[in-house]
Design a protein around this motif. Structure first.
Motif, PDB file in Angstrom:
ATOM      1  N   ILE A   1      -4.174  38.698  55.491  1.00 14.53           N
ATOM      2  CA  ILE A   1      -2.693  39.087  55.189  1.00 14.53           C
ATOM      3  C   ILE A   1      -2.463  37.725  54.787  1.00 14.53           C
ATOM      4  CG2 ILE A   1      -1.434  40.337  55.670  1.00 14.53           C
ATOM      5  CD1 ILE A   1      -3.316  42.096  54.775  1.00 14.53           C
ATOM      6  N   GLU A   2      -2.377  36.847  55.657  1.00 14.04           N
ATOM      7  CA  GLU A   2      -1.668  35.632  56.006  1.00 14.04           C
ATOM      8  C   GLU A   2      -2.888  34.362  54.741  1.00 14.04           C
ATOM      9  OE1 GLU A   2      -0.719  34.574  59.846  1.00 14.04           O
ATOM     10  OE2 GLU A   2       0.716  35.440  60.150  1.00 14.04           O
TER      11      GLU A   2
ATOM     12  N   LEU B   1       1.105  46.622  62.060  1.00 17.11           N
ATOM     13  CA  LEU B   1       0.114  45.561  60.921  1.00 17.11           C
ATOM     14  C   LEU B   1       0.963  46.039  59.158  1.00 17.11           C
ATOM     15  CD1 LEU B   1      -2.568  44.236  59.939  1.00 17.11           C
ATOM     16  CD2 LEU B   1      -3.870  45.734  60.209  1.00 17.11           C
ATOM     17  N   ALA B   2       0.888  47.124  59.221  1.00 20.83           N
ATOM     18  CA  ALA B   2       1.967  47.380  57.839  1.00 20.83           C
ATOM     19  C   ALA B   2       2.812  46.873  57.686  1.00 20.83           C
ATOM     20  CB  ALA B   2       1.542  48.589  57.952  1.00 20.83           C
TER      21      ALA B   2
ATOM     22  N   ASN C   1       5.796  42.466  54.648  1.00 24.54           N
ATOM     23  CA  ASN C   1       6.581  41.366  55.465  1.00 24.54           C
ATOM     24  C   ASN C   1       6.159  40.026  54.315  1.00 24.54           C
ATOM     25  OD1 ASN C   1       8.274  42.124  56.118  1.00 24.54           O
ATOM     26  ND2 ASN C   1       8.417  41.937  58.013  1.00 24.54           N
ATOM     27  N   VAL C   2       4.243  39.473  55.074  1.00 22.51           N
ATOM     28  CA  VAL C   2       3.536  38.867  54.660  1.00 22.51           C
ATOM     29  C   VAL C   2       3.202  38.906  52.824  1.00 22.51           C
ATOM     30  CG1 VAL C   2       1.739  37.416  54.810  1.00 22.51           C
ATOM     31  CG2 VAL C   2       3.386  38.596  56.624  1.00 22.51           C
TER      32      VAL C   2
ATOM     33  N   ARG D   1      -0.639  47.566  48.488  1.00 25.68           N
ATOM     34  CA  ARG D   1      -0.684  48.734  49.253  1.00 25.68           C
ATOM     35  C   ARG D   1      -1.317  49.133  50.297  1.00 25.68           C
ATOM     36  NH1 ARG D   1      -2.015  51.008  43.162  1.00 25.68           N
ATOM     37  NH2 ARG D   1      -0.360  49.024  41.189  1.00 25.68           N
ATOM     38  N   ILE D   2      -0.812  49.788  50.538  1.00 27.26           N
ATOM     39  CA  ILE D   2      -0.616  50.031  52.461  1.00 27.26           C
ATOM     40  C   ILE D   2      -1.468  51.307  52.165  1.00 27.26           C
ATOM     41  CG2 ILE D   2       0.018  50.934  54.442  1.00 27.26           C
ATOM     42  CD1 ILE D   2       1.568  47.917  53.941  1.00 27.26           C
ATOM     43  N   MET D   3      -2.360  52.386  52.800  1.00 30.39           N
ATOM     44  CA  MET D   3      -2.925  53.734  53.449  1.00 30.39           C
ATOM     45  C   MET D   3      -3.380  53.581  54.953  1.00 30.39           C
ATOM     46  SD  MET D   3      -5.570  56.098  52.061  1.00 30.39           S
ATOM     47  CE  MET D   3      -5.745  55.712  49.610  1.00 30.39           C
ATOM     48  N   PHE D   4      -2.587  54.280  55.309  1.00 29.26           N
ATOM     49  CA  PHE D   4      -3.119  54.677  56.725  1.00 29.26           C
ATOM     50  C   PHE D   4      -4.532  55.777  56.857  1.00 29.26           C
ATOM     51  CE2 PHE D   4       1.681  53.664  57.286  1.00 29.26           C
ATOM     52  CZ  PHE D   4       1.120  52.532  58.225  1.00 29.26           C
ATOM     53  N   ILE D   5      -5.640  55.812  57.590  1.00 28.38           N
ATOM     54  CA  ILE D   5      -6.420  56.776  58.279  1.00 28.38           C
ATOM     55  C   ILE D   5      -5.585  56.988  59.638  1.00 28.38           C
ATOM     56  CG2 ILE D   5      -7.649  56.353  56.912  1.00 28.38           C
ATOM     57  CD1 ILE D   5      -8.817  54.521  57.958  1.00 28.38           C
TER      58      ILE D   5
END
Length: 125
Positions: A41-42, A63-64, A69-70, A75-79
């Motif tokens: 991610i960074e 993590l999301a 922030n970074v 976009r974010i999707m959780f499972i």
């Protein structure tokens, strides 16, 4: 091409999801934990973080939040297979999509396509 960072601690599920997404035309980087995802991610750009919520070391919600922030454009999707955790995720990261296990791979691919619309169809990101 839409780039996905997949964080899933279950080896077989991670392999299964990565293959399905790659066959659908996505570029996937798959890791086993949230802590393994952080350096990606960074240092790199991803269109989507697809993460399990319940993982050792760093859970998917942490993590999301770090990703927001970074790399706020990601976009974010959780499972997850845990209903109570779904509620916590929705409060912690309200803009994220939550997909509850068990789900059919077709449902996952359709959700990703919905998130990116014409970007997925044209290969633009």
């Amino acid at each position: 091409m839409v780039r996905i960072l997949l964080a899933e601690d279950d080896d077989s599920m991670r392999t299964y999801l990565a293959r399905a997404l790659e066959k659908s035309g996505y570029e996937v980087v798959a890791v086993a934990t949230g802590t393994q995802a952080v350096p990606h991610i960074e240092s790199d750009r991803f269109d989507l973080l697809l993460t399990d919520i319940v993982m050792p070391e760093m859970d998917g919600i942490e993590l999301a939040q770090h990703t927001a922030n970074v790399a706020p454009q990601t976009r974010i999707m959780f499972i997850t297979g845990f209903a109570a955790v779904t509620l916590k995720a929705g409060k912690a990261v309200p803009q994220a999509k939550v997909l509850s296990k068990p789900f059919h791979l077709r449902d996952l691919v359709l959700e990703v396509e919905r998130m990116f619309g014409s970007e997925t169809l044209t290969g633009l990101s």
